[in-house]
Design a protein around this motif. Sequence first.
Motif, PDB file in Angstrom:
ATOM      1  N   ARG A 100      55.882  29.720  27.238  1.00  0.00           N
ATOM      2  CA  ARG A 100      55.052  28.836  26.402  1.00  0.00           C
ATOM      3  C   ARG A 100      55.276  29.129  24.926  1.00  0.00           C
ATOM      4  O   ARG A 100      55.216  28.222  24.091  1.00  0.00           O
ATOM      5  CB  ARG A 100      53.577  29.013  26.762  1.00  0.00           C
ATOM      6  CG  ARG A 100      53.172  28.337  28.068  1.00  0.00           C
ATOM      7  CD  ARG A 100      51.725  28.625  28.410  1.00  0.00           C
ATOM      8  NE  ARG A 100      50.815  28.124  27.397  1.00  0.00           N
ATOM      9  CZ  ARG A 100      49.500  28.372  27.391  1.00  0.00           C
ATOM     10  NH1 ARG A 100      48.978  29.126  28.344  1.00  0.00           N
ATOM     11  NH2 ARG A 100      48.736  27.867  26.456  1.00  0.00           N
ATOM     12  N   ALA A 103      58.668  27.371  24.181  1.00  0.00           N
ATOM     13  CA  ALA A 103      58.788  25.938  24.448  1.00  0.00           C
ATOM     14  C   ALA A 103      58.825  25.054  23.198  1.00  0.00           C
ATOM     15  O   ALA A 103      59.640  24.123  23.130  1.00  0.00           O
ATOM     16  CB  ALA A 103      57.658  25.497  25.374  1.00  0.00           C
ATOM     17  N   HIS A 106      62.321  24.680  21.909  1.00  0.00           N
ATOM     18  CA  HIS A 106      63.384  24.249  22.823  1.00  0.00           C
ATOM     19  C   HIS A 106      63.640  22.752  22.656  1.00  0.00           C
ATOM     20  O   HIS A 106      62.706  21.952  22.595  1.00  0.00           O
ATOM     21  CB  HIS A 106      62.987  24.566  24.272  1.00  0.00           C
ATOM     22  CG  HIS A 106      64.152  24.705  25.195  1.00  0.00           C
ATOM     23  ND1 HIS A 106      64.925  23.628  25.578  1.00  0.00           N
ATOM     24  CD2 HIS A 106      64.690  25.793  25.806  1.00  0.00           C
ATOM     25  CE1 HIS A 106      65.884  24.045  26.394  1.00  0.00           C
ATOM     26  NE2 HIS A 106      65.763  25.362  26.547  1.00  0.00           N
ATOM     27  N   PRO A 109      62.855  19.481  26.696  1.00  0.00           N
ATOM     28  CA  PRO A 109      61.616  19.718  27.464  1.00  0.00           C
ATOM     29  C   PRO A 109      61.844  19.743  28.967  1.00  0.00           C
ATOM     30  O   PRO A 109      61.131  20.439  29.695  1.00  0.00           O
ATOM     31  CB  PRO A 109      60.721  18.543  27.055  1.00  0.00           C
ATOM     32  CG  PRO A 109      61.247  18.114  25.713  1.00  0.00           C
ATOM     33  CD  PRO A 109      62.727  18.347  25.764  1.00  0.00           C
ATOM     34  N   ILE A 112      62.461  23.215  30.179  1.00  0.00           N
ATOM     35  CA  ILE A 112      61.224  23.997  30.276  1.00  0.00           C
ATOM     36  C   ILE A 112      60.483  23.621  31.547  1.00  0.00           C
ATOM     37  O   ILE A 112      60.016  24.491  32.303  1.00  0.00           O
ATOM     38  CB  ILE A 112      60.327  23.759  29.043  1.00  0.00           C
ATOM     39  CG1 ILE A 112      61.012  24.255  27.770  1.00  0.00           C
ATOM     40  CG2 ILE A 112      58.976  24.451  29.230  1.00  0.00           C
ATOM     41  CD1 ILE A 112      61.225  25.739  27.699  1.00  0.00           C
ATOM     42  N   ASP A 113      60.381  22.318  31.820  1.00  0.00           N
ATOM     43  CA  ASP A 113      59.678  21.865  33.029  1.00  0.00           C
ATOM     44  C   ASP A 113      60.370  22.375  34.291  1.00  0.00           C
ATOM     45  O   ASP A 113      59.707  22.745  35.263  1.00  0.00           O
ATOM     46  CB  ASP A 113      59.599  20.341  33.057  1.00  0.00           C
ATOM     47  CG  ASP A 113      58.624  19.787  32.030  1.00  0.00           C
ATOM     48  OD1 ASP A 113      57.834  20.583  31.474  1.00  0.00           O
ATOM     49  OD2 ASP A 113      58.652  18.562  31.770  1.00  0.00           O
TER      50      ASP A 113
END
Length: 416
Positions: A100, A103, A106, A109, A112-113
């Motif tokens: 987090r 994120a 980055h 996305p 990250i997901d």
Amino acid sequence: MRCVDPVRNPYAPGAGQRPPELAGRGRELDVFDIVLERIARGRPERSLMLTGLRGVGKTVLLNTLRSQAINRLWGSGKIEARPDQSLRRPVAAALHMAVRELAPRHRAPDRIDAFLGVLKAFAQRSAPAGRGGAAPKLRDRWQPGIDVPAASGRADSGDIEIDLVELLTDAAAVASDVGTGIAVFIDEMQDLGPEDVSALCAACHELSQLGAPLIVVGAGLPHLPAVLSAAKSYSERLFRYQRIDRLDRIAADQALCAPAEREEVEYEQKALDLLYEKSGGYPYFVQAYGKATWDHAPRSPITAADVRVAAPEAEAELAVGFFGSRFERATPAEREYMRAMATLSLVEGESGAPVRDDMDAAVPTAEIARALGRKPASLSPARDALIKKGLIYSGERGTVAFTVPHFGRYLRTQPA
């Protein structure tokens, strides 16, 4: 002469509470700075293990190292190991926090997901089934607060060693995407279960081979290296070990004098001599005696007489909060075992009078059995229980020592 105001007392004798002056730990901070910089430049580095007795400031140092990582924009998370808890849940929460933090920087996305989906699958794999395959009880159901659906086929095999390697490798890839790293900090690391220790060693081994930007920083009692070595023989070469010990005289004086000078208060040299004698240089004791002395000193400079007046109060507080709380956790048989250890730590001269108090030294288990008139095997349950409770440790085969400084001295003041 300046009055010494108790309201402005700077000392902080608390569990894990950072002292006003973090003295004597410059080398450890410098080493960690180099580790972070080397990893940032793609250089290989080992994870770090801090070991030492209770009260030497391992948790404070661990928190300070984490601050160093955060200042370099690393993702970080911290957990405290518990004997009755699997590594899955806490390490999932720590990595969730770390990612987090990364994120917002980055560019993708979806990446990250995707990682959060793997993290969720890893975390949910920890929910144990009830008897007969029934659904887990409500208290065993745990959701990591991740909105994306759990992924399938990655870090969800149920084998903690396979899953942790995959999870940490994926986390390191996320950090690499943003040109930084992730540091996972584990306190009380000796309390991890054997399977979790083995898994963590395997994961760190894989990360070091890949040159991945993720490190583990652990803190534990002096036998932590033996715990790691029992899990994986290569752990002796896998980690960088740093023994955190008592402060030397210069550092102990700095821990007392630097905060006092900021309050325009000074110490006489004899007062510092006596404070070091009383505290033994252990950071927690330095803070405890410093606080009590400050509260009793009427004016600056603080004198040896002030220390003598305050010492009984400091010792009474330590007897209740630091020593007594641990003593109360022991059964009568375990207390008998520890009292024998305390007696054997006294070295006698030719006249039979004690000449030296090796209160923090290791004691052979055979001598404890001889002192109690028992066979060594009959004392194994008490010894093993004390090790599990974190009151003693076995650094070498056939010996035990207290995890708490000065505990032998305390025990010799307690009625049988």
